[in-house]
Design an enzyme around this catalytic site. Structure first.
Site, PDB file in Angstrom:
ATOM      1  N   ASN A 142      -1.008   8.188  -2.876  1.00  0.00           N
ATOM      2  CA  ASN A 142      -2.312   8.631  -3.399  1.00  0.00           C
ATOM      3  C   ASN A 142      -2.185   9.454  -4.684  1.00  0.00           C
ATOM      4  O   ASN A 142      -3.166   9.661  -5.396  1.00  0.00           O
ATOM      5  CB  ASN A 142      -3.099   9.436  -2.353  1.00  0.00           C
ATOM      6  CG  ASN A 142      -3.688   8.577  -1.244  1.00  0.00           C
ATOM      7  OD1 ASN A 142      -3.927   9.052  -0.138  1.00  0.00           O
ATOM      8  ND2 ASN A 142      -3.935   7.301  -1.522  1.00  0.00           N
ATOM      9  N   ASP A 172     -10.057   5.374   6.310  1.00  0.00           N
ATOM     10  CA  ASP A 172     -10.303   4.608   5.083  1.00  0.00           C
ATOM     11  C   ASP A 172     -11.795   4.352   4.883  1.00  0.00           C
ATOM     12  O   ASP A 172     -12.552   4.267   5.853  1.00  0.00           O
ATOM     13  CB  ASP A 172      -9.542   3.277   5.176  1.00  0.00           C
ATOM     14  CG  ASP A 172      -9.334   2.645   3.811  1.00  0.00           C
ATOM     15  OD1 ASP A 172      -9.622   3.301   2.784  1.00  0.00           O
ATOM     16  OD2 ASP A 172      -8.898   1.482   3.761  1.00  0.00           O
TER      17      ASP A 172
HETATM   18  C1  FPP Z   1      -9.294   6.651   2.043  1.00  0.00           C
HETATM   19  O1  FPP Z   1     -10.555   6.351   1.508  1.00  0.00           O
HETATM   20  C2  FPP Z   1      -9.257   8.058   2.331  1.00  0.00           C
HETATM   21  C3  FPP Z   1      -8.434   8.941   1.726  1.00  0.00           C
HETATM   22  C4  FPP Z   1      -7.435   8.561   0.712  1.00  0.00           C
HETATM   23  C5  FPP Z   1      -8.504  10.354   2.034  1.00  0.00           C
HETATM   24  C6  FPP Z   1      -8.970  10.746   3.381  1.00  0.00           C
HETATM   25  C7  FPP Z   1      -9.413  12.135   3.283  1.00  0.00           C
HETATM   26  C8  FPP Z   1     -10.461  12.687   3.933  1.00  0.00           C
HETATM   27  C9  FPP Z   1     -11.232  11.984   4.958  1.00  0.00           C
HETATM   28  C10 FPP Z   1     -10.921  14.063   3.639  1.00  0.00           C
HETATM   29  C11 FPP Z   1      -9.933  15.154   3.801  1.00  0.00           C
HETATM   30  C12 FPP Z   1      -9.192  15.159   5.082  1.00  0.00           C
HETATM   31  C13 FPP Z   1      -9.009  16.232   5.886  1.00  0.00           C
HETATM   32  C14 FPP Z   1      -8.130  16.132   7.066  1.00  0.00           C
HETATM   33  C15 FPP Z   1      -9.651  17.529   5.642  1.00  0.00           C
HETATM   34  P1  FPP Z   1     -10.625   5.659   0.096  1.00  0.00           P
HETATM   35  O2  FPP Z   1     -10.961   6.685  -0.908  1.00  0.00           O
HETATM   36  O3  FPP Z   1      -9.368   4.902  -0.185  1.00  0.00           O
HETATM   37  O4  FPP Z   1     -11.826   4.708   0.328  1.00  0.00           O
HETATM   38  P2  FPP Z   1     -12.008   3.272  -0.320  1.00  0.00           P
HETATM   39  O5  FPP Z   1     -10.948   2.378   0.251  1.00  0.00           O
HETATM   40  O6  FPP Z   1     -13.366   2.908   0.145  1.00  0.00           O
HETATM   41  O7  FPP Z   1     -11.917   3.442  -1.802  1.00  0.00           O
END
Ligand code: FPP
Length: 253
Positions: free
Chosen positions: A68, A20
């Protein structure tokens, strides 16, 4: 009961990560959220490389939850595109380093190019024995449990083990369910967000305010040090070193 010391080295540890904080990491730098996700992919590479050195033989990463899909369409497309690129670009390095890549979650709603990238990455890396990296994609733990329950609707008596075996799909998509030893969540929130609910029954939980793009090998080492410091009891009174991990059943009986 087997004898052990607190210095026991773990033979196999399952670490699961809720990655996250990509969006906030980007916004804090005046960047678009997409840049945060791109930086998050770089973090994934570093952590996959560092994990075997800590005795981690199974790493499950929450890349895209079923919820998501409710994000803005542009962000959804960007995330899925990054994951597809990752599967393609990491195929060769994974083969070289003995990394087996597998995807958990539903493939039904994914586009054909992404499904092809998944099939290709899974097939190309299937002989990897150093570490298995499971990427959770269109994943919902509740849906997974519900689907297993439906498949077992007519079973008269079902054990926990048998239910576990049904949790991760059917046919060729089927893979072993393993209890999570350590769950790491970056980004400061302290919740499970529908991730591996059955598998986390006795997981040690580790929450850090570090945003995922900043989470590096040193942070993983700190999490593992904390994990080894914990004593796991699995409902009994005898403290067990965290290192016992997935083999706890053998220690308890
Ligand atoms: C949460 O951060 C993260 C995600 C919803 C996606 C995680 C994906 C990756 C790290 C990249 C792709 C993964 C792989 C395995 C290649 P957020 O966007 O919710 O962050 P925030 O809470 O700060 O808005």
């Amino acid at each position: 009961m087997m004898s052990h010391t607190s210095q026991s080295r773990p033979r196999s540890i399952h670490v699961a990560v809720i990655m996250d904080g990509n969006g906030r990491w980007a916004e804090a730098r005046g960047l678009h959220r997409a840049e945060g996700h791109r930086a998050g992919v770089a973090s994934v590479r570093r952590i996959v490389e560092a994990a075997p050195g800590h005795g981690i033989d199974l790493l499950t990463l929450y890349a895209f939850s079923s919820d998501n899909w409710n994000r803005p369409p542009g962000e959804v497309a960007n995330l899925l595109c990054l994951i597809e690129e990752f599967l393609e670009s990491e195929r060769a390095p994974c083969i070289e380093r003995g990394v087996r890549m597998r995807i958990i979650g539903s493939r039904a709603r994914l586009g054909e190019p992404l499904r092809r990238a998944i099939a290709s990455a899974e097939a190309a890396t299937h002989a990897g024995r150093t570490i298995e990296v499971r990427i959770a994609l269109d994943y919902s733990s509740r849906d997974t449990i519900l689907a297993a329950t439906r498949r077992l609707a007519h079973a008269r008596a079902i054990t926990r083990d048998a239910f576990s075996r049904r949790l991760n799909g059917e046919g060729s998509a089927r893979l072993d369910v393993r209890d999570v030893d350590l769950l790491i969540r970056t980004g400061g929130e302290q919740r499970l967000s529908d991730f591996l609910l059955w598998e986390c029954a006795y997981a040690e939980l580790y929450f850090t305010p570090t945003m995922w793009p900043d989470f590096g090998p040193g942070d993983l080492a700190a999490a593992m040090t904390e994990f080894r410091r914990r004593q796991r009891r699995f409902g009994t009174v005898q403290p067990l070193p965290a290192a016992v991990g997935a083999t706890a059943e053998h220690w308890l009986h």
